[in-house]
Design a protein around this motif. Structure first.
Motif, short mmCIF file in Angstrom:
data_model
loop_
_atom_site.label_atom_id
_atom_site.label_comp_id
_atom_site.label_asym_id
_atom_site.label_seq_id
_atom_site.Cartn_x
_atom_site.Cartn_y
_atom_site.Cartn_z
N GLY A 509 0.70 -1.18 0.13
CA GLY A 509 -0.13 0.00 -0.01
C GLY A 509 0.91 1.36 0.09
N GLN A 510 0.41 2.31 0.13
CA GLN A 510 0.89 3.54 0.15
C GLN A 510 1.96 3.77 1.09
N LYS A 511 1.65 3.42 2.50
CA LYS A 511 2.54 3.46 3.46
C LYS A 511 3.84 2.50 3.26
N ALA A 512 3.59 1.53 2.81
CA ALA A 512 4.58 0.41 2.67
C ALA A 512 5.56 1.06 1.35
N ALA A 513 4.89 1.41 0.17
CA ALA A 513 5.76 1.84 -0.81
C ALA A 513 6.71 3.08 -0.40
N GLY A 514 6.06 3.75 0.59
CA GLY A 514 6.96 5.02 1.02
C GLY A 514 8.19 4.49 1.94
N LEU A 515 8.00 3.66 2.71
CA LEU A 515 9.06 3.04 3.52
C LEU A 515 10.06 2.38 2.78
N ILE A 516 9.50 1.60 1.71
CA ILE A 516 10.54 0.90 0.87
C ILE A 516 11.42 2.03 0.03
N ALA A 517 10.57 2.76 -0.59
CA ALA A 517 11.18 3.81 -1.50
C ALA A 517 12.34 4.73 -0.79
N ALA A 518 11.85 4.99 0.57
CA ALA A 518 13.01 5.59 1.33
C ALA A 518 14.25 4.68 1.78
N CYS A 535 12.84 -7.11 5.08
CA CYS A 535 12.25 -7.20 6.54
C CYS A 535 12.77 -6.26 7.65
N ALA A 536 14.10 -5.89 7.40
CA ALA A 536 14.80 -5.08 8.18
C ALA A 536 13.84 -3.76 8.19
N ILE A 537 13.16 -3.40 7.45
CA ILE A 537 12.41 -2.12 7.46
C ILE A 537 11.48 -2.21 8.37
N ASP A 538 11.24 -1.33 9.22
CA ASP A 538 9.97 -1.46 10.37
C ASP A 538 8.69 -1.50 9.89
N GLU A 539 7.92 -2.34 10.15
CA GLU A 539 6.41 -2.57 9.70
C GLU A 539 6.54 -3.17 8.10
N GLU A 575 13.00 13.86 -2.97
CA GLU A 575 14.15 14.33 -1.83
C GLU A 575 13.19 14.17 -0.42
N GLN A 576 11.84 14.56 -0.60
CA GLN A 576 11.14 14.23 0.66
C GLN A 576 10.71 13.10 0.77
N GLU A 577 11.06 11.97 0.07
CA GLU A 577 10.57 10.43 0.30
C GLU A 577 11.76 9.69 1.07
N VAL A 578 12.97 10.33 1.17
CA VAL A 578 14.28 10.05 1.71
C VAL A 578 13.86 10.35 3.15
N ALA A 579 13.53 9.39 3.87
CA ALA A 579 12.86 9.61 5.30
C ALA A 579 14.05 10.01 6.44
N ASP A 580 13.42 11.02 7.15
CA ASP A 580 14.15 11.58 8.18
C ASP A 580 13.81 10.25 9.44
N THR A 581 14.75 9.59 9.78
CA THR A 581 14.35 8.52 10.73
C THR A 581 15.02 8.46 12.13
N ARG A 582 14.93 9.86 12.49
CA ARG A 582 15.40 10.15 13.85
C ARG A 582 15.04 9.48 15.05
N LEU A 583 13.65 9.08 14.88
CA LEU A 583 12.74 8.49 15.85
C LEU A 583 12.67 7.05 15.73
N SER A 584 13.36 6.36 14.78
CA SER A 584 13.27 5.17 14.31
C SER A 584 13.68 4.17 15.62
N GLY A 585 12.66 3.15 15.72
CA GLY A 585 13.01 2.33 16.79
C GLY A 585 12.15 2.69 18.12
N GLN A 586 11.64 4.08 18.31
CA GLN A 586 11.14 4.58 19.43
C GLN A 586 9.78 4.47 19.43
N ALA A 608 6.16 10.00 10.88
CA ALA A 608 6.77 10.49 9.52
C ALA A 608 8.20 10.50 10.05
N LEU A 609 8.82 10.55 11.22
CA LEU A 609 10.13 10.55 11.68
C LEU A 609 10.63 8.98 11.97
N GLY A 610 9.79 7.88 11.62
CA GLY A 610 10.20 6.63 12.00
C GLY A 610 9.82 6.07 13.38
#
Length: 661
Positions: A509-518, A535-539, A575-586, A608-610
Motif C-alpha cells: 500500500g501507500q505506507k509500505a511503498a513510502g517506507l521501501i522507497a525511502a 524485512c529489516a524495514i520497520d513495519e 527528496e522528501q521521500e528519503v526518510a528522516d528516521t531520527r525516531l526510528s525504533g522509538q 513521519a520520523l520513523g
C-alpha cells in the motif's frame, strides 16, 4: 443434545451473527437463516423457561449502537416485529386479533429491506435523524440523512413537532452499480443492498453517503403535535401530504384479502426497484393498537411475514475464469438460464478454488441456485452430479499464459504477469488514481476508451499517448486531450514511492511503498533487494517482502520498468521521500489533550520520523507525550520511570520551530 446445550450453542451463534450484522455491517448468513435459528431458540426457551439467560438474543430488541456517532435515546421505542413464516401463523395472528377486537382491519405493506431510522421535525424543519440501534438508543446520523434526497428538509406545513419512522435502503440499480465499481477496484463487495445501505449511512463523511444514492420509505408516525391521527392508513395519507415518500400499502378487512395481498407482494419482489424481505400485517386502528399493547419485545398488533429465499435447480454448463487487477483468478459458473426472483439468471460467482472443492462442484452438475439478498446469484449446493470430474483451477493465466500462484494464507490464485491484458483495465485505473501517479482526467471512463480503442495495451503505453489520438476519442476534444497529455507528463515526476504503489505489487500500500522507497532510493536497487533487507524495514513483514522480491524477479517487470525509464519516468525517490528516521525504533504513547495537535496529527508527526505510536504504556515505551487532563497512562509512565514530554518538549524532540505552526 439436550435443550440447555442446544440453547447455549444457538445463543453463541446468534450473538456472533448479531454483532456481524448490526455492528460490523458484515453478515455471513441470510436473514431467513438467522430468523430460523432465533425461532428455534425462542421455542426452546418457551418450553424450558429455566434455561433462559439474561444475555440471550431473545431478551433484547436488536443490535447495539456503534460508538462513532452521538447516542440518541428514542422517546418512543422503535420496536421490532414478530416474524412469522407460514400462512398458518398468519391465521393464528388473525384469530388473536378477532378474539380481542370487535372489528379488525389490517394495513398490509411490503417489508423494505434496509435500515430503520427516525426523523424528527420541529416547526416543519428537519432537525435530527437517528438509527434504530437497539430500539431504545440509536445513533445520530443527521448529516448523512440530509443527503438522502427523498427526505424533506421542510414539511409542506409547519407542524410544531413530528417524529416519523422509515426505512433507508439502496435501490437495486444503485447497488448493482456500486458492486460493479467495487469489483473494478477489487474492493470487498457489499453482500446485499441492506448491508450497503447500513454501511453507507454510517459513513463519517456525508459526501460518501451522498454518492451512494440512498433512498427512504416512511411508514409510521412515532410522535406528533398539531394534528390528530387515529389510524395507520390515515397516518400514511398525512405523511404523503407532508411530503414524505411512503411505503405502498393496502387495506384488508378479511383474512382472505390479507393472504392474497401477502402472496401478491411476494410475487412482485423480483421486479421491484428495491429489496423487500417480507410483508407486514398491521392492525390499522390506533385505539385498538393501544388496547393490545406490546410484549417485552414486540407489538401485539403486527406481524412480519418473512419470505424464504427462492431457490431453483439448473444445470452447470461450464466455468469461466476472470482475471482481476491484482491478477486474482475468479471462477464464474455458466448456468442453464433459469428465472429466479423475477429475472433470468445465467451466471453465478463461485468465489474461489476452496469454495468449488468444499461443495464438490463439477461441470455438468445440477446445482441449486438462489440470489443472495435477492440480488446476487450464488450456488447453494449440488443437487446431483452429472458424471464430470472434480474441477481443477488452471495452472497458467487464461489471458496471458503466465504462471499462476496461490500465496500463503490466501484463497485465490493470481497471475504473476504485471502486464497481463486481462488485468489491464483495472490496473490502469489504479495506476492513474490520485494516490498513485495522480494523472488528472484519466478516470475509469477514459481508461475504458483508451483500452477499447487499442491506444493502451500496457501501463508503459500511457507515456506514448499523443493529444491528436486522444482527441478523437468519444467525449474528448482538443483541449481535454492536451490537458491529459500535460497531466501524464507531470506524473513522470511522481517519484519512486508513488510509482511503486501504482505498479500494484501485492499488499504494498501507500505506507509500505513510502517506507521501501525511502530505504532503497531507486528502482534499480529494488531489483536486487532481498527479503531479509526488506524485512529489516520497520513495519515491512515477510509476506510483503516476498511479494516485492517475486514481482521484481519477473522478466515482465524488467521490460515494463525499462520502458518507463525510456519514457522519462523518474525511478528514484524524491527528496522528501528519503526518510528522516531520527525516531526510528522509538515507541510513543499519547495521553491527554495537546493544544496544537489532534491525537491523529501528533501520531502522523511521530510516524513521519520513523517512530511508532501504541496505546498502552510498558517498559518498552520510549516516551509518553502528556497533554492537559492526562490520565492513568501518565501515572503508569511515572511509576515505570518512562520519560514524559509536555507539548513544548515534544515539539523540541520533533525539531519544530516556534514559527512552523
Amino acid at each position: 443434545m439436550d435443550a440447555a446445550a442446544r440453547a447455549k450453542e444457538l445463543r453463541k451463534a446468534l450473538s456472533r451473527h448479531n454483532y456481524l450484522y448490526y455492528v460490523l455491517d458484515a453478515p455471513e448468513i441470510e436473514d431467513f437463516e438467522y430468523d430460523r435459528m432465533l425461532r428455534e431458540l425462542e421455542e426452546l426457551e418457551a418450553a424450558h423457561p429455566e434455561i433462559v439467560t439474561p444475555d440471550s438474543p431473545t431478551q433484547r430488541v436488536g443490535g447495539e449502537a456503534v460508538g462513532q456517532f452521538e447516542p440518541v435515546r428514542h422517546e418512543v421505542p422503535m420496536e421490532s416485529l414478530q416474524d412469522v413464516f407460514s400462512v398458518e401463523e398468519v391465521r393464528a395472528f388473525d384469530e388473536r386479533m378477532h378474539a380481542a377486537l370487535s372489528t379488525v382491519r389490517y394495513a398490509v405493506e411490503p417489508k423494505i429491506d434496509g435500515l430503520s431510522v427516525a426523523l424528527e421535525y420541529r416547526n416543519g424543519l428537519f432537525v435530527r435523524g437517528s438509527t434504530r440501534g437497539d430500539g431504545v438508543t440509536g445513533e445520530d446520523v443527521t448529516a448523512n440523512l440530509r443527503t438522502v434526497r427523498s427526505i424533506p428538509l421542510r414539511l409542506s406545513r409547519p407542524l410544531p413537532f413530528l417524529e416519523v419512522r422509515g426505512e433507508v435502503f439502496m435501490p437495486v440499480a444503485k447497488f448493482e452499480a456500486l458492486v460493479r465499481a467495487q469489483e473494478l477496484r477489487e474492493e470487498k463487495l457489499f453482500k446485499n443492498p441492506r448491508n450497503a445501505a447500513a454501511g453507507s449511512l454510517r459513513q463519517k463523511n456525508p459526501k460518501i453517503t451522498s454518492a451512494r444514492g440512498l433512498d427512504i420509505f416512511v411508514f409510521n408516525i412515532q410522535r406528533i403535535e398539531g394534528a390528530t391521527v387515529e389510524s395507520h392508513l390515515a397516518g400514511h395519507a398525512l405523511l404523503k401530504e407532508l411530503g414524505f415518500k411512503v411505503v405502498a400499502h393496502t387495506a384488508c378487512d378479511t383474512l382472505e384479502k390479507t393472504e392474497t395481498e401477502i402472496t401478491r407482494i411476494g410475487e412482485s419482489r423480483g421486479s421491484l426497484p428495491y429489496g423487500i424481505d417480507g410483508a407486514v400485517v398491521k392492525v390499522d386502528d390506533f385505539t385498538a393498537r393501544r388496547m393490545l399493547g406490546s410484549t417485552a419485545k414486540f407489538p401485539r398488533w403486527a406481524v412480519a411475514f418473512k419470505f424464504p429465499p427462492e431457490e431453483k435447480r439448473t444445470g452447470l454448463l461450464s466455468i469461466d475464469i476472470n482475471v482481476g487487477r491484482t491478477g486474482a483468478l475468479t471462477p464464474t459458473a455458466v448456468l442453464e438460464p433459469v428465472l429466479l426472483a423475477g429475472s433470468t439468471v445465467a451466471r453465478a460467482s463461485l468465489h474461489n478454488e476452496d469454495f468449488i472443492r468444499e461443495k464438490d462442484i463439477r461441470i455438468g452438475d445440477t446445482v441449486v441456485v438462489r440470489k443472495a439478498g435477492d440480488i446476487i446469484p450464488e450456488i447453494v449446493s449440488v443437487a446431483e452430479h452429472g458424471g464430470g470430474k472434480p474441477y481443477r483451477m488452471p495452472t497458467a493465466c487464461p489471458s496471458c499464459g503466465a504462471p499462476v500462484a496461490r500465496e500463503k494464507d490466501e484463497a485465490v490464485l493470481r497471475c504473476q504477469n504485471p502486464d497481463c491484458p486481462a488485468q489491464l483495465l483495472r490496473h490502469l485505473i489504479h495506476f492513474a488514481s490520485r494516490d498513485a501517479m495522480d494523472i488528472e482526467g484519466m478516470g475509469p471512463a477514459l481508461v475504458e476508451s483508451l483500452v477499447g480503442e487499442g491506444l493502451v495495451r500496457s501501463i508503459a503505453d500511457v507515456y506514448d499517448l499523443n493529444a491528436e489520438a486522444v482527441a478523437k476519442l468519444e467525449r474528448m476534444g482538443k483541449k481535454s486531450a492536451e490537458n491529459l497529455i500535460a497531466a501524464i507528463e507531470t506524473s513522470k515526476r511522481a517519484g519512486l514511492a508513488r510509482l511503486l504503489y501504482a505498479l500494484g505489487v501485492r499488499q504494498v500500500g501507500q505506507k509500505a511503498a513510502g517506507l521501501i522507497a525511502a530505504r532503497f532510493g531507486s528502482m534499480e536497487r529494488l531489483f536486487s533487494a532481498t527479503e531479509d533487507e526488506l524485512c529489516a524495514i520497520d513495519e515491512i513483514g515477510g509476506i510483503i517482502a516476498e511479494n516485492v522480491v517475486r514481482f521484481f524477479a519477473l522478466e515482465d517487470t524488467a521490460r515494463l520498468v525499462e520502458r518507463l525509464r525510456a519514457a522519462g519516468v523518474d525511478l528514484t525517490a524524491r527528496e522528501q521521500e528519503v526518510a528522516d528516521t531520527r525516531l526510528s525504533g522509538q515507541i510513543f504513547v499519547l495521553t491527554g489533550t495537546l493544544s496544537k495537535y489532534s491525537r491523529e496529527e501528533a501520531k502522523k508527526r511521530i510516524e513521519a520520523l520513523g517512530g511508532k505510536v501504541t496505546g498502552s504504556v510498558s517498559k518498552k515505551t520510549s516516551y509518553v507525550v502528556a497533554g492537559e487532563e492526562a490520565g492513568s497512562k501518565l501515572d503508569k509512565a511515572l511509576a515505570l520511570g518512562v520519560p514524559v514530554l509536555d507539548e513544548a518538549a515534544f515539539e523540541q524532540l520533533l525539531g519544530i520551530s516556534e514559527t512552523e505552526e
